[in-house]
Write a protein that holds these residues in place. Structure first.
Motif, PDB file in Angstrom:
ATOM      1  N   SER A   1       0.841  -1.197   0.000  1.00 34.01           N
ATOM      2  CA  SER A   1       0.000   0.000   0.000  1.00 34.01           C
ATOM      3  C   SER A   1       0.879   1.252   0.000  1.00 34.01           C
ATOM      4  O   SER A   1       2.026   1.221   0.461  1.00 34.01           O
ATOM      5  CB  SER A   1      -0.896   0.013   1.236  1.00 34.01           C
ATOM      6  N   THR A   2       0.317   2.350  -0.492  1.00 34.74           N
ATOM      7  CA  THR A   2       1.080   3.603  -0.544  1.00 34.74           C
ATOM      8  C   THR A   2       1.474   4.042   0.871  1.00 34.74           C
ATOM      9  O   THR A   2       2.606   4.487   1.100  1.00 34.74           O
ATOM     10  CB  THR A   2       0.236   4.717  -1.216  1.00 34.74           C
ATOM     11  N   ALA A   3       0.527   3.898   1.816  1.00 33.52           N
ATOM     12  CA  ALA A   3       0.809   4.328   3.192  1.00 33.52           C
ATOM     13  C   ALA A   3       1.974   3.526   3.782  1.00 33.52           C
ATOM     14  O   ALA A   3       2.867   4.083   4.428  1.00 33.52           O
ATOM     15  CB  ALA A   3      -0.441   4.163   4.050  1.00 33.52           C
ATOM     16  N   GLU A   4       1.979   2.228   3.534  1.00 31.77           N
ATOM     17  CA  GLU A   4       3.048   1.392   4.082  1.00 31.77           C
ATOM     18  C   GLU A   4       4.391   1.698   3.406  1.00 31.77           C
ATOM     19  O   GLU A   4       5.440   1.760   4.059  1.00 31.77           O
ATOM     20  CB  GLU A   4       2.673  -0.097   3.909  1.00 31.77           C
TER      21      GLU A   4
ATOM     22  N   ARG B   1       5.691   4.806   4.896  1.00 31.85           N
ATOM     23  CA  ARG B   1       6.197   4.558   6.256  1.00 31.85           C
ATOM     24  C   ARG B   1       7.609   3.951   6.195  1.00 31.85           C
ATOM     25  O   ARG B   1       8.514   4.352   6.917  1.00 31.85           O
ATOM     26  CB  ARG B   1       5.239   3.617   6.995  1.00 31.85           C
TER      27      ARG B   1
ATOM     28  N   GLU C   1       4.613  10.526   1.413  1.00 33.88           N
ATOM     29  CA  GLU C   1       3.484   9.808   0.806  1.00 33.88           C
ATOM     30  C   GLU C   1       3.040  10.498  -0.483  1.00 33.88           C
ATOM     31  O   GLU C   1       2.773   9.846  -1.490  1.00 33.88           O
ATOM     32  CB  GLU C   1       2.327   9.705   1.818  1.00 33.88           C
TER      33      GLU C   1
END
Ligand code: DC
Length: 208
Positions: free
Chosen positions: A131-134, A137, A156
């Motif tokens: 995922s983009t969020a991961e 991070r 992000e």
């Protein structure tokens, strides 16, 4: 044996490709580094990464540049993504990547178009995602580890912009190759992802 590992930035593709190369005793090429070197060379030349002539002129970078730490920065990653849209740049870097893939005994290459353009005949093709969020991070943690304090939201945004450019360019866009195995690393730690990837490759090779 050729193993093609494609995927977006910070998906884990580089870590996985390196580990597969070590496991199977194959040489490894991080093809993103070539585009990063072109991006950095444009910057050193005072050129414009969006101009095809400037980007093409930067393709004759000196090999020593590949070892330069600055290539790993987010800024150079952005330049790399911008120079990579020019078909002339992709053509200029093709032979080097193709020759690496075809060396006797095989190789592992990671990038965006390995399974689609550079080595479509690869025995194993992995398309690594998260995922983009991961991914943001992970990149944030990596930068923090290098003493760089960048806002997570900015990273992000940057990653989303880079995906958009890499997936929508006309020449060799980032896309899963025919027959590629999709591998989502969002919920996996580094070692879990490596172990799972090794198992996927063994399973693929054992398939009749
Ligand atoms: O994998 P990376 O983040 O180091 O790649 C930097 C940029 O280079 C990426 O945004 C797009 C480009 N690239 C490409 O177009 N084709 C490849 N095979 C590898 C990288």
């Amino acid at each position: 044996m050729i193993i093609a590992v494609d995927g977006p930035t910070a998906s884990g593709k580089g870590t996985i490709a390196k580990a597969l190369a070590a496991h199977f005793g194959l040489p490894h090429l991080d093809t993103g580094l070539l585009y990063r070197a072109v991006g950095r060379q444009v910057e050193l030349n005072g050129g414009d990464p969006d101009k095809a002539e400037d980007a093409l002129a930067a393709c004759d970078f000196a090999d020593a540049l590949l070892d330069d730490e600055t290539l790993r920065s987010e800024a150079v990653g952005g330049f790399a993504s911008r120079v990579s849209v020019h078909p002339a740049v992709r053509r200029a870097l093709f032979d080097r990547q193709r020759a690496f893939a075809l060396q006797p005994g095989g190789a592992v290459l990671d990038g965006r178009d390995i399974g689609t353009v550079i080595a479509p005949e690869a025995q194993v093709k992995l398309f690594v995602t998260a995922s983009t969020a991961e991914r943001a991070r992970r990149r944030w943690l990596e930068m923090k580890g290098r003493g760089l304090d960048t806002a997570l939201a900015a990273i992000e945004q940057d990653i989303a912009a880079r995906d958009e450019r890499d997936m929508n360019r006309v020449d060799a866009p980032l896309i899963a190759a025919n027959g590629a195995l999709l591998f989502d690393t969002t919920t996996l730690g580094r070692n879990e992802a490596i172990a799972a990837a090794i198992e996927i490759v063994h399973r693929t090779l054992d398939r009749p």
